[in-house]
Design a protein around this motif. Structure first.
Motif, mmCIF file in Angstrom:
data_model
loop_
_atom_site.group_PDB
_atom_site.id
_atom_site.type_symbol
_atom_site.label_atom_id
_atom_site.label_comp_id
_atom_site.label_asym_id
_atom_site.label_seq_id
_atom_site.Cartn_x
_atom_site.Cartn_y
_atom_site.Cartn_z
ATOM 1 N N VAL A 1 0.869 -1.178 0.000
ATOM 2 C CA VAL A 1 0.000 0.000 0.000
ATOM 3 C C VAL A 1 0.908 1.231 0.000
ATOM 4 C CG1 VAL A 1 -1.637 1.296 1.462
ATOM 5 C CG2 VAL A 1 -1.917 -1.176 1.145
ATOM 6 N N TRP A 2 0.423 2.330 -0.580
ATOM 7 C CA TRP A 2 1.191 3.587 -0.583
ATOM 8 C C TRP A 2 1.669 3.907 0.835
ATOM 9 C CZ3 TRP A 2 -3.187 7.102 -2.828
ATOM 10 C CH2 TRP A 2 -3.493 6.734 -4.142
ATOM 11 N N PRO A 3 2.924 4.276 0.998
ATOM 12 C CA PRO A 3 3.420 4.650 2.336
ATOM 13 C C PRO A 3 2.617 5.797 2.954
ATOM 14 C CG PRO A 3 5.250 4.337 0.831
ATOM 15 C CD PRO A 3 3.998 4.263 0.002
ATOM 16 N N GLU A 4 2.208 6.783 2.144
ATOM 17 C CA GLU A 4 1.436 7.892 2.704
ATOM 18 C C GLU A 4 0.042 7.446 3.161
ATOM 19 O OE1 GLU A 4 1.326 8.529 -1.874
ATOM 20 O OE2 GLU A 4 2.692 7.692 -0.403
ATOM 21 N N MET A 5 -0.511 6.408 2.548
ATOM 22 C CA MET A 5 -1.802 5.876 2.997
ATOM 23 C C MET A 5 -1.621 5.104 4.299
ATOM 24 S SD MET A 5 -4.969 5.891 2.510
ATOM 25 C CE MET A 5 -6.261 5.100 3.447
ATOM 26 N N LEU A 6 -0.555 4.351 4.397
ATOM 27 C CA LEU A 6 -0.255 3.650 5.655
ATOM 28 C C LEU A 6 -0.130 4.648 6.805
ATOM 29 C CD1 LEU A 6 2.450 1.136 4.374
ATOM 30 C CD2 LEU A 6 0.017 0.674 4.792
ATOM 31 N N ALA A 7 0.545 5.763 6.534
ATOM 32 C CA ALA A 7 0.715 6.796 7.563
ATOM 33 C C ALA A 7 -0.629 7.397 7.963
ATOM 34 C CB ALA A 7 1.661 7.891 7.060
ATOM 35 N N GLU A 8 -1.530 7.595 7.004
ATOM 36 C CA GLU A 8 -2.840 8.158 7.320
ATOM 37 C C GLU A 8 -3.683 7.182 8.139
ATOM 38 O OE1 GLU A 8 -4.207 11.801 5.981
ATOM 39 O OE2 GLU A 8 -2.455 11.242 7.177
ATOM 40 N N ILE A 9 -3.622 5.905 7.819
ATOM 41 C CA ILE A 9 -4.354 4.905 8.603
ATOM 42 C C ILE A 9 -3.876 4.950 10.054
ATOM 43 C CG2 ILE A 9 -4.756 2.441 8.972
ATOM 44 C CD1 ILE A 9 -4.575 2.137 5.867
ATOM 45 N N ALA A 10 -2.561 4.953 10.237
ATOM 46 C CA ALA A 10 -2.005 5.008 11.594
ATOM 47 C C ALA A 10 -2.384 6.315 12.288
ATOM 48 C CB ALA A 10 -0.489 4.837 11.553
ATOM 49 N N ALA A 11 -2.302 7.439 11.568
ATOM 50 C CA ALA A 11 -2.635 8.744 12.162
ATOM 51 C C ALA A 11 -4.101 8.832 12.551
ATOM 52 C CB ALA A 11 -2.286 9.872 11.179
ATOM 53 N N SER A 12 -4.964 8.061 11.883
ATOM 54 C CA SER A 12 -6.392 8.087 12.205
ATOM 55 C C SER A 12 -6.689 7.400 13.538
ATOM 56 C CB SER A 12 -7.205 7.401 11.098
ATOM 57 O OG SER A 12 -7.112 5.981 11.190
ATOM 58 N N GLY A 13 -5.735 6.601 14.015
ATOM 59 C CA GLY A 13 -5.944 5.872 15.267
ATOM 60 C C GLY A 13 -6.314 4.412 15.063
ATOM 61 N N TYR B 1 -11.410 11.463 10.448
ATOM 62 C CA TYR B 1 -10.051 11.799 10.029
ATOM 63 C C TYR B 1 -9.808 11.338 8.592
ATOM 64 C CZ TYR B 1 -4.998 12.102 9.835
ATOM 65 O OH TYR B 1 -3.714 12.408 9.464
ATOM 66 N N LEU B 2 -10.133 10.083 8.311
ATOM 67 C CA LEU B 2 -9.888 9.549 6.971
ATOM 68 C C LEU B 2 -10.787 10.199 5.924
ATOM 69 C CD1 LEU B 2 -9.312 5.819 7.914
ATOM 70 C CD2 LEU B 2 -7.592 7.447 7.080
ATOM 71 N N ALA B 3 -12.007 10.542 6.304
ATOM 72 C CA ALA B 3 -12.913 11.215 5.368
ATOM 73 C C ALA B 3 -12.355 12.572 4.943
ATOM 74 C CB ALA B 3 -14.299 11.381 5.987
ATOM 75 N N GLY B 4 -11.597 13.211 5.823
ATOM 76 C CA GLY B 4 -11.023 14.516 5.522
ATOM 77 C C GLY B 4 -9.619 14.460 4.940
ATOM 78 N N SER B 5 -9.076 13.275 4.809
ATOM 79 C CA SER B 5 -7.708 13.113 4.315
ATOM 80 C C SER B 5 -7.678 13.097 2.788
ATOM 81 C CB SER B 5 -7.129 11.793 4.846
ATOM 82 O OG SER B 5 -5.995 11.401 4.105
ATOM 83 N N GLU B 6 -6.853 13.973 2.200
ATOM 84 C CA GLU B 6 -6.698 13.985 0.740
ATOM 85 C C GLU B 6 -6.102 12.671 0.243
ATOM 86 O OE1 GLU B 6 -4.716 17.421 -0.840
ATOM 87 O OE2 GLU B 6 -5.778 18.758 0.542
ATOM 88 N N VAL B 7 -5.152 12.127 0.986
ATOM 89 C CA VAL B 7 -4.518 10.866 0.598
ATOM 90 C C VAL B 7 -5.550 9.737 0.609
ATOM 91 C CG1 VAL B 7 -2.797 9.133 1.261
ATOM 92 C CG2 VAL B 7 -2.228 11.566 1.367
ATOM 93 N N ALA B 8 -6.320 9.630 1.691
ATOM 94 C CA ALA B 8 -7.331 8.573 1.788
ATOM 95 C C ALA B 8 -8.407 8.749 0.723
ATOM 96 C CB ALA B 8 -7.953 8.555 3.187
ATOM 97 N N THR B 9 -8.776 9.979 0.414
ATOM 98 C CA THR B 9 -9.770 10.231 -0.628
ATOM 99 C C THR B 9 -9.260 9.723 -1.974
ATOM 100 O OG1 THR B 9 -10.695 12.109 0.553
ATOM 101 C CG2 THR B 9 -11.084 12.036 -1.822
#
Length: 129
Positions: A31-43, A72-80
């Motif tokens: 998975v994209w490293p930036e997506m992995l970071a967003e998943i972790a940042a979301s909690g 958090y993920l709904a507002g993330s550009e990377v997750a979108t």
């Protein structure tokens, strides 16, 4: 001091189009490293995906606040961007895969039942004394 926050365990089910299974697996390796970071940042943590026969996908993660993680993920550009690219893989899904998945009901968790059984034994021992 012991934390009183109880982790929420979330399990969900999605259906992947059978003709897209190989590509779906390839997109998750890795998975994209930036997506992995967003998943972790979301909690979300202890996040896993399991693939069954015919494209049945089961996902699992733990979080202290699932609503906050979803916001958090709904507002993330990377997750979108990730979810927009992933949406074509799923059958019968309305909306973003990360928010429209069918949640499953937990009916058994070993640790919870062992804890309850231990507490019941301790209560019985206290009452018998």
């Amino acid at each position: 001091m012991t934390s009183t926050i109880r982790a929420t365990r979330v399990c969900f089910q999605l259906q992947i189009a059978p003709e897209l299974l190989d590509e779906y697996v390839a997109r998750h390796t890795p998975v994209w490293p930036e997506m992995l970071a967003e998943i972790a940042a979301s909690g979300r943590r202890n996040y896993s995906l399991f693939l069954g026969d015919g494209g049945q996908l089961i996902g699992y993660y733990e979080t202290d606040d699932d609503e906050a993680a979803q916001r958090y993920l709904a507002g993330s550009e990377v997750a979108t961007r990730w979810e927009a690219e992933m949406s074509r893989f799923f059958v019968g899904l309305d909306g973003r895969p990360d928010q429209a998945a069918t949640p499953l009901t937990e009916i058994f968790h070993l640790h919870d039942q062992l804890t309850a059984a231990h507490a019941a034994v301790s209560d019985n021992e206290s009452t018998a004394s």
